[in-house]
Write a protein that holds these residues in place. Sequence first.
Motif, PDB file in Angstrom:
ATOM      1  N   THR A  66      47.332  58.110   2.529  1.00 24.44           N
ATOM      2  CA  THR A  66      47.709  56.702   2.560  1.00 24.44           C
ATOM      3  C   THR A  66      48.944  56.561   3.437  1.00 24.44           C
ATOM      4  N   TRP A  67      48.929  55.550   4.300  1.00 19.34           N
ATOM      5  CA  TRP A  67      50.076  55.263   5.146  1.00 19.34           C
ATOM      6  C   TRP A  67      50.347  53.771   5.084  1.00 19.34           C
ATOM      7  N   ASN A  68      51.557  53.420   4.672  1.00 15.05           N
ATOM      8  CA  ASN A  68      51.985  52.024   4.605  1.00 15.05           C
ATOM      9  C   ASN A  68      52.893  51.728   5.784  1.00 15.05           C
TER      10      ASN A  68
ATOM     11  N   GLN B 187      48.295  48.687   5.136  1.00 14.59           N
ATOM     12  CA  GLN B 187      48.055  49.988   4.502  1.00 14.59           C
ATOM     13  C   GLN B 187      46.775  50.599   5.053  1.00 14.59           C
ATOM     14  N   PHE B 188      46.870  51.856   5.484  1.00 12.85           N
ATOM     15  CA  PHE B 188      45.720  52.620   5.961  1.00 12.85           C
ATOM     16  C   PHE B 188      45.428  53.709   4.932  1.00 12.85           C
ATOM     17  N   VAL B 189      44.166  53.834   4.548  1.00 10.87           N
ATOM     18  CA  VAL B 189      43.755  54.841   3.565  1.00 10.87           C
ATOM     19  C   VAL B 189      42.519  55.562   4.109  1.00 10.87           C
ATOM     20  N   ALA B 190      42.494  56.874   3.976  1.00  9.00           N
ATOM     21  CA  ALA B 190      41.333  57.666   4.370  1.00  9.00           C
ATOM     22  C   ALA B 190      41.125  58.772   3.343  1.00  9.00           C
ATOM     23  N   SER B 191      39.865  59.149   3.154  1.00  4.94           N
ATOM     24  CA  SER B 191      39.571  60.244   2.229  1.00  4.94           C
ATOM     25  C   SER B 191      38.337  61.000   2.707  1.00  4.94           C
TER      26      SER B 191
END
Length: 113
Positions: A11-13, A22-26
């Motif tokens: 997660t990057w805010n 907010q960017f989220v990757a999984s």
Amino acid sequence: APENKGAVFGTWNQPVGSATIQFVASVAYEAENIFYYSDAGRAFDAFLDEKTLLDASVAYFAPDDRWFVRAYGKNLSDERYRIASQSVATLWTHTQFGEPRAFGIQLGMNFGQ
């Protein structure tokens, strides 16, 4: 249970003025595993395939955190995988598959403030 299973999330805010993006990757991995042991013999046991699922999203959070909008993608590699499988009277195999690639938009509000 699969012999190997794991996931990595990031997660990057990023502040943008008084708002936040907010960017989220999984990525989640699960090894092949047995789902069903058949009474008819090992030849009729059902296995779930190995799978690696990729998900990502980007969200905008309003300056007062009262609302947000998020765009997301799930199973981005469009992997075809079984979530259930069972031999039926040794005549055929009943199988259910997981969700294909999907995209969407979420809108949310925070009523607690």
